[in-house]
Design a protein around this motif. Structure first.
Motif, PDB file in Angstrom:
ATOM      1  N   UNK A   1      21.653  53.742 -41.798  1.00 53.14           N
ATOM      2  CA  UNK A   1      20.317  53.321 -41.355  1.00 53.14           C
ATOM      3  C   UNK A   1      19.860  52.176 -42.240  1.00 53.14           C
ATOM      4  N   UNK A   2      19.249  51.166 -41.624  1.00 56.18           N
ATOM      5  CA  UNK A   2      18.842  49.965 -42.346  1.00 56.18           C
ATOM      6  C   UNK A   2      17.432  49.593 -41.921  1.00 56.18           C
ATOM      7  N   UNK A   3      16.599  49.263 -42.886  1.00 52.15           N
ATOM      8  CA  UNK A   3      15.257  48.782 -42.556  1.00 52.15           C
ATOM      9  C   UNK A   3      14.989  47.505 -43.332  1.00 52.15           C
ATOM     10  N   UNK A   4      14.125  46.654 -42.761  1.00 58.40           N
ATOM     11  CA  UNK A   4      13.809  45.386 -43.404  1.00 58.40           C
ATOM     12  C   UNK A   4      12.337  45.368 -43.805  1.00 58.40           C
ATOM     13  N   UNK A   5      11.839  44.173 -44.208  1.00 56.97           N
ATOM     14  CA  UNK A   5      10.467  44.090 -44.720  1.00 56.97           C
ATOM     15  C   UNK A   5       9.417  44.413 -43.674  1.00 56.97           C
ATOM     16  N   UNK A   6       9.751  44.318 -42.391  1.00 53.04           N
ATOM     17  CA  UNK A   6       8.806  44.690 -41.339  1.00 53.04           C
ATOM     18  C   UNK A   6       8.866  46.184 -41.047  1.00 53.04           C
ATOM     19  N   UNK A   7       9.662  46.884 -41.876  1.00 51.16           N
ATOM     20  CA  UNK A   7       9.831  48.320 -41.738  1.00 51.16           C
ATOM     21  C   UNK A   7      10.453  48.688 -40.392  1.00 51.16           C
ATOM     22  N   UNK A   8      11.257  47.773 -39.867  1.00 51.69           N
ATOM     23  CA  UNK A   8      11.913  48.004 -38.587  1.00 51.69           C
ATOM     24  C   UNK A   8      13.352  48.428 -38.840  1.00 51.69           C
ATOM     25  N   UNK A   9      13.781  49.462 -38.158  1.00 48.63           N
ATOM     26  CA  UNK A   9      15.169  49.887 -38.269  1.00 48.63           C
ATOM     27  C   UNK A   9      16.017  48.876 -37.504  1.00 48.63           C
ATOM     28  N   UNK A  10      17.036  48.360 -38.153  1.00 49.75           N
ATOM     29  CA  UNK A  10      17.827  47.290 -37.571  1.00 49.75           C
ATOM     30  C   UNK A  10      19.295  47.708 -37.533  1.00 49.75           C
ATOM     31  N   UNK A  11      19.828  47.857 -36.343  1.00 47.29           N
ATOM     32  CA  UNK A  11      21.212  48.330 -36.202  1.00 47.29           C
ATOM     33  C   UNK A  11      22.224  47.260 -36.594  1.00 47.29           C
ATOM     34  N   UNK A  12      21.840  45.998 -36.605  1.00 49.43           N
ATOM     35  CA  UNK A  12      22.774  44.912 -36.908  1.00 49.43           C
ATOM     36  C   UNK A  12      23.226  44.910 -38.360  1.00 49.43           C
ATOM     37  N   UNK A  13      22.469  45.523 -39.230  1.00 44.26           N
ATOM     38  CA  UNK A  13      22.799  45.506 -40.645  1.00 44.26           C
ATOM     39  C   UNK A  13      23.306  46.845 -41.155  1.00 44.26           C
TER      40      UNK A  13
END
Length: 164
Positions: A118-130
């Motif tokens: 599971x990956x999240x970025x600064x927008x707190x969005x889970x991103x499957x690409x990473x």
């Protein structure tokens, strides 16, 4: 010609302004050294704080039985709280890795397998690409950090990235 010799001789013996010239030569080096020192200190301080935040999140995860997307997003909020001066660019990746030992008669090597990531970025969005993939685990950066574990055991890998 004699006048030139006397002028050159007098110029060579004159010591007025030598300290000013030495300062003009040394000052940029001194200023650059001070700036580089501050920048290196700041980089090491940021690295230390990011590592401590990662350790804290890993400790929180080690006490959990189930981890879903919502919980992973909340852990990104914990990262935001631990590193409040960084407004953007922080990412968090949590991966469960299982070690699978292959049959000794097979020619295949034992391998680490990604159970989930599971990956999240600064927008707190889970991103499957990473998300981390099994093929990425063969890269040297992961081979060097993954511990030796027993067949069927799993580990949780917590990775954070922060800008400097």
């Amino acid at each position: 010609m004699r006048i030139m010799k006397s002028l050159f001789s007098r110029f060579r013996k004159d010591e007025h302004g030598t300290i000013t010239m030495e300062f003009a030569i040394v000052a940029p080096l001194l200023i650059a050294t001070i700036i580089i020192g501050f920048e290196l200190f700041d980089a090491f301080k940021s690295n230390s704080r990011a590592a401590k935040a990662t350790y804290t999140i890993a400790d929180i995860l080690s006490r959990q039985v189930e981890i879903d997307d919502t919980y992973a997003s909340e852990l990104h909020l914990v990262l935001d709280a631990l590193l409040p001066w960084l407004n953007e660019g922080k990412t968090l990746r949590i991966t469960s890795i299982v070690f699978e030992e292959n049959d000794p008669n097979d020619d295949q090597d034992d391998e680490y397998v990604v159970s989930w990531s599971k990956h999240s970025d600064e927008n707190n969005a889970m991103n499957i690409n990473f998300e981390l993939t099994g093929s990425m685990l063969t890269q040297q950066e992961y081979v060097d950090i993954l511990p030796t574990i027993a067949d069927g055991d799993s580990i949780i890998l917590v990775e954070t990235t922060v800008p400097h």
